[in-house]
Design a protein around this motif. Structure first.
Motif, PDB file in Angstrom:
ATOM      1  N   GLU A   1      -7.269  15.962   2.253  1.00 15.93           N
ATOM      2  CA  GLU A   1      -7.197  16.782   3.461  1.00 15.93           C
ATOM      3  C   GLU A   1      -6.297  16.446   4.747  1.00 15.93           C
ATOM      4  N   GLY A   2      -5.388  17.138   5.100  1.00 14.37           N
ATOM      5  CA  GLY A   2      -4.988  17.023   6.532  1.00 14.37           C
ATOM      6  C   GLY A   2      -4.407  14.996   6.388  1.00 14.37           C
TER       7      GLY A   2
ATOM      8  N   GLU B   1       0.722  -1.692  -0.198  1.00 13.66           N
ATOM      9  CA  GLU B   1       0.012  -0.344  -0.266  1.00 13.66           C
ATOM     10  C   GLU B   1       0.675   0.864  -0.113  1.00 13.66           C
ATOM     11  N   ILE B   2       1.835   1.077   0.351  1.00 11.11           N
ATOM     12  CA  ILE B   2       3.076   2.216   0.010  1.00 11.11           C
ATOM     13  C   ILE B   2       3.301   2.804  -1.181  1.00 11.11           C
ATOM     14  N   LEU B   3       3.718   1.946  -1.350  1.00 10.84           N
ATOM     15  CA  LEU B   3       3.682   1.861  -2.920  1.00 10.84           C
ATOM     16  C   LEU B   3       2.532   2.998  -3.815  1.00 10.84           C
ATOM     17  N   ARG B   4       1.428   2.377  -3.616  1.00 15.95           N
ATOM     18  CA  ARG B   4       0.022   2.884  -4.357  1.00 15.95           C
ATOM     19  C   ARG B   4      -0.738   4.772  -3.857  1.00 15.95           C
ATOM     20  N   HIS B   5       0.388   4.444  -2.370  1.00 16.99           N
ATOM     21  CA  HIS B   5      -0.289   5.736  -1.487  1.00 16.99           C
ATOM     22  C   HIS B   5       0.896   6.299  -2.640  1.00 16.99           C
ATOM     23  N   ILE B   6       1.931   5.964  -2.964  1.00 18.74           N
ATOM     24  CA  ILE B   6       3.625   7.001  -3.017  1.00 18.74           C
ATOM     25  C   ILE B   6       3.198   7.653  -4.554  1.00 18.74           C
ATOM     26  N   THR B   7       2.713   6.186  -5.255  1.00 21.47           N
ATOM     27  CA  THR B   7       2.221   6.617  -7.096  1.00 21.47           C
ATOM     28  C   THR B   7       0.927   7.648  -7.178  1.00 21.47           C
ATOM     29  N   GLU B   8       0.291   7.278  -6.645  1.00 24.21           N
ATOM     30  CA  GLU B   8      -1.044   7.860  -6.500  1.00 24.21           C
ATOM     31  C   GLU B   8      -1.375   9.401  -5.819  1.00 24.21           C
ATOM     32  N   LEU B   9      -0.709   9.324  -4.879  1.00 22.30           N
ATOM     33  CA  LEU B   9      -1.129  10.408  -3.588  1.00 22.30           C
ATOM     34  C   LEU B   9       0.572  11.312  -3.515  1.00 22.30           C
ATOM     35  N   HIS B  10       1.192  11.111  -4.386  1.00 23.35           N
ATOM     36  CA  HIS B  10       2.044  12.831  -3.343  1.00 23.35           C
ATOM     37  C   HIS B  10       1.216  13.694  -3.857  1.00 23.35           C
ATOM     38  N   HIS B  11       0.718  14.348  -5.165  1.00 21.74           N
ATOM     39  CA  HIS B  11       0.252  15.380  -4.996  1.00 21.74           C
ATOM     40  C   HIS B  11      -0.717  16.116  -4.744  1.00 21.74           C
ATOM     41  N   GLU B  12      -1.277  14.880  -3.602  1.00 19.37           N
ATOM     42  CA  GLU B  12      -2.255  15.897  -2.335  1.00 19.37           C
ATOM     43  C   GLU B  12      -1.764  16.776  -1.817  1.00 19.37           C
ATOM     44  N   LYS B  13      -2.940  17.360  -1.479  1.00 15.14           N
ATOM     45  CA  LYS B  13      -2.133  18.930  -0.152  1.00 15.14           C
ATOM     46  C   LYS B  13      -2.591  19.241   1.299  1.00 15.14           C
TER      47      LYS B  13
ATOM     48  N   ASP C   1       2.689  19.347   4.352  1.00 12.75           N
ATOM     49  CA  ASP C   1       3.017  17.997   5.994  1.00 12.75           C
ATOM     50  C   ASP C   1       4.154  18.699   6.710  1.00 12.75           C
ATOM     51  N   PRO C   2       3.607  19.968   7.622  1.00  8.64           N
ATOM     52  CA  PRO C   2       4.946  20.431   8.482  1.00  8.64           C
ATOM     53  C   PRO C   2       5.763  19.788   8.934  1.00  8.64           C
ATOM     54  N   LEU C   3       5.337  18.639   9.861  1.00 13.23           N
ATOM     55  CA  LEU C   3       6.058  17.326  10.899  1.00 13.23           C
ATOM     56  C   LEU C   3       7.518  17.028   9.299  1.00 13.23           C
TER      57      LEU C   3
ATOM     58  N   PRO D   1      -1.832  10.247   3.211  1.00 16.36           N
ATOM     59  CA  PRO D   1      -1.235   8.874   4.062  1.00 16.36           C
ATOM     60  C   PRO D   1       0.324   9.593   4.387  1.00 16.36           C
ATOM     61  N   ILE D   2       1.206   9.612   5.180  1.00 15.07           N
ATOM     62  CA  ILE D   2       1.778   9.999   5.799  1.00 15.07           C
ATOM     63  C   ILE D   2       3.425   9.379   4.694  1.00 15.07           C
ATOM     64  N   ALA D   3       2.911   8.384   3.926  1.00 16.25           N
ATOM     65  CA  ALA D   3       4.142   8.236   2.680  1.00 16.25           C
ATOM     66  C   ALA D   3       4.009   9.038   1.726  1.00 16.25           C
ATOM     67  N   ALA D   4       3.120   9.670   1.325  1.00 12.00           N
ATOM     68  CA  ALA D   4       2.830  10.261   0.375  1.00 12.00           C
ATOM     69  C   ALA D   4       2.960  12.111   0.823  1.00 12.00           C
ATOM     70  N   ARG D   5       2.751  12.112   2.220  1.00 15.29           N
ATOM     71  CA  ARG D   5       3.443  13.372   2.890  1.00 15.29           C
ATOM     72  C   ARG D   5       4.684  14.198   2.525  1.00 15.29           C
ATOM     73  N   ILE D   6       5.470  12.656   2.994  1.00 15.69           N
ATOM     74  CA  ILE D   6       6.764  12.658   2.890  1.00 15.69           C
ATOM     75  C   ILE D   6       7.436  12.180   1.515  1.00 15.69           C
ATOM     76  N   ILE D   7       6.757  11.827   0.591  1.00 19.69           N
ATOM     77  CA  ILE D   7       7.525  11.901  -0.451  1.00 19.69           C
ATOM     78  C   ILE D   7       7.282  13.415  -1.170  1.00 19.69           C
ATOM     79  N   SER D   8       6.077  14.148  -0.847  1.00 16.45           N
ATOM     80  CA  SER D   8       6.052  14.941  -1.791  1.00 16.45           C
ATOM     81  C   SER D   8       6.918  16.329  -1.202  1.00 16.45           C
TER      82      SER D   8
END
Length: 378
Positions: free
Chosen positions: A304-305, A281-293, A353-355, A309-316
């Motif tokens: 939102e918020g 699922e980490i791979l799916r999150h990275i490829t699909e959701l790395h442009h979410e804000k 993601d501020p963190l 997923p944390i993986a997508a937030r980090i990749i972004s």
């Protein structure tokens, strides 16, 4: 004749699933055969940065060595083991207590008094280490040494089989992605840097107690990170290679690349039977959701918020930071200071993601080391 049937313990261990769980089952069996085998640890090598990083341990509860890495050159005894390719047996760890290694002190404080270290090699390439520990001094002698050799090589094979499966999946997608990168301005150096930045952010956030990812999950995040933009393969050249700004219709097409990426990943997972691979699922999150804000203005789902997923937030964060600090045909590289200022502004606008941003900023020295190792020739 009486027929006997027994459970095949090793068959259960070889089933697909998280390596951490499989290691725990193996440890139970090993301890039945050799009571007093109190701890097993497995570390992996990051060849590009010449570091050894923790990966698995049993028991996982109370494990003092998580999210830990050390330069191989700073671990003299491990370096000798790696060079010689021989097993290292230390039947009284007190001899290492005066050393500087934090890992040695943590193992001692856990009550371990003897150790057995087996280097993991694959085609003469050092891949990591298997560690056995006992609370008893002089534990690894005579018959137990023969048993450890068998146990150790079983674990080596388990790890290498998993890594090979992972490598097959990643290589399949990266080969597909190379078709895109022949025409896309992003380079292999960019992909390596942002993967290491992503690992760095995850490690720092775990160290601060801001998220919980174990070493296995962080390793998968690191390995999957370069695949984030695989969906650009489906974007027409006239849009992907356009030197100027995209118009509204072109931007609409460009935004479809995340969905295309998810579709490519899903097809490959189904075709090659990777659906049971740990953390897929980490791979799916990275490829699909790395442009979410964070504010919900991203795509494709407008999450939102914490919905992102944390993986997508980090990749972004990693992707944007490296894009800003890289030279491209249409822009000069920003300084790290300017890039961090831009990330902070995006946090202020509630986009990143501020963190994750703060974690990357706290590790500036490591950021610079990664940039030096994966320097991009202009």
């Amino acid at each position: 004749m009486i027929e006997l049937y027994r459970d095949d313990f090793f068959a259960e261990i070889h089933q697909r699933g998280r390596l951490q769980e499989r290691l725990a089952r193996a440890h139970q069996f090993f301890d039945q055969c050799c009571p007093g085998l109190d701890r097993i640890g497995i570390a992996l090598c990051d060849d590009s940065l010449e570091k050894v990083k923790t990966f698995l341990a049993s028991p996982a509860e109370g494990n003092p060595l998580t999210n830990y890495h050390i330069s191989l050159c700073d671990a003299e005894s491990l370096s000798k083991t790696a060079i010689s390719g021989q097993v290292r047996v230390v039947n009284d760890l007190e001899m290492f207590i005066r050393g500087k290694g934090d890992h040695t002190h943590k193992i001692w404080d856990l009550g371990m008094r003897s150790s057995y270290t087996l280097p993991i090699f694959e085609q003469r390439q050092l891949r990591g280490f298997v560690f056995f520990n006992s609370r008893r001094t002089n534990y690894f002698q005579d018959e137990s040494l023969n048993q450890m050799a068998l146990f150790g090589h079983f674990l080596v094979q388990m790890v290498l089989n998993h890594q090979e499966t992972l490598r097959t999946l990643v290589a399949s997608l990266r080969i597909t992605g190379k078709m895109m990168h022949y025409k896309d301005p992003e380079t292999s150096s960019h992909l390596e840097r942002m993967a290491h930045f992503s690992q760095l952010i995850a490690q720092e956030m775990v160290a601060q107690g801001e998220i919980f990812l174990d070493d296995e999950e962080i390793d998968h995040l690191f390995r999957f990170a370069p695949l984030h933009d695989i969906g650009k393969l489906g974007i027409p050249d006239e849009i992907l290679l356009k030197p100027g700004k995209l118009d509204a219709q072109e931007w609409k097409v460009m935004r479809t690349h995340s969905g295309i990426g998810r579709a490519i990943v899903d097809q490959l997972i189904n075709e090659f039977g990777f659906s049971t691979m740990p953390d897929i699922e980490i791979l799916r999150h990275i490829t699909e959701l790395h442009h979410e804000k964070i504010d919900g203005s991203g795509y494709p789902l407008g999450l939102e918020g914490d919905q992102v997923p944390i993986a997508a937030r980090i990749i972004s964060v990693s992707d944007i930071f490296d894009a800003l600090t890289s030279t491209r045909p249409y822009k000069q590289a920003w300084s790290n200071q300017a890039a961090f200022a831009e990330l902070e502004e995006m946090v202020h606008r509630n986009q990143l993601d501020p963190l994750s941003v703060a974690a990357l900023q706290r590790r500036r020295a490591d950021v610079e080391q990664i940039q030096q190792v994966f320097y991009e020739q202009s």
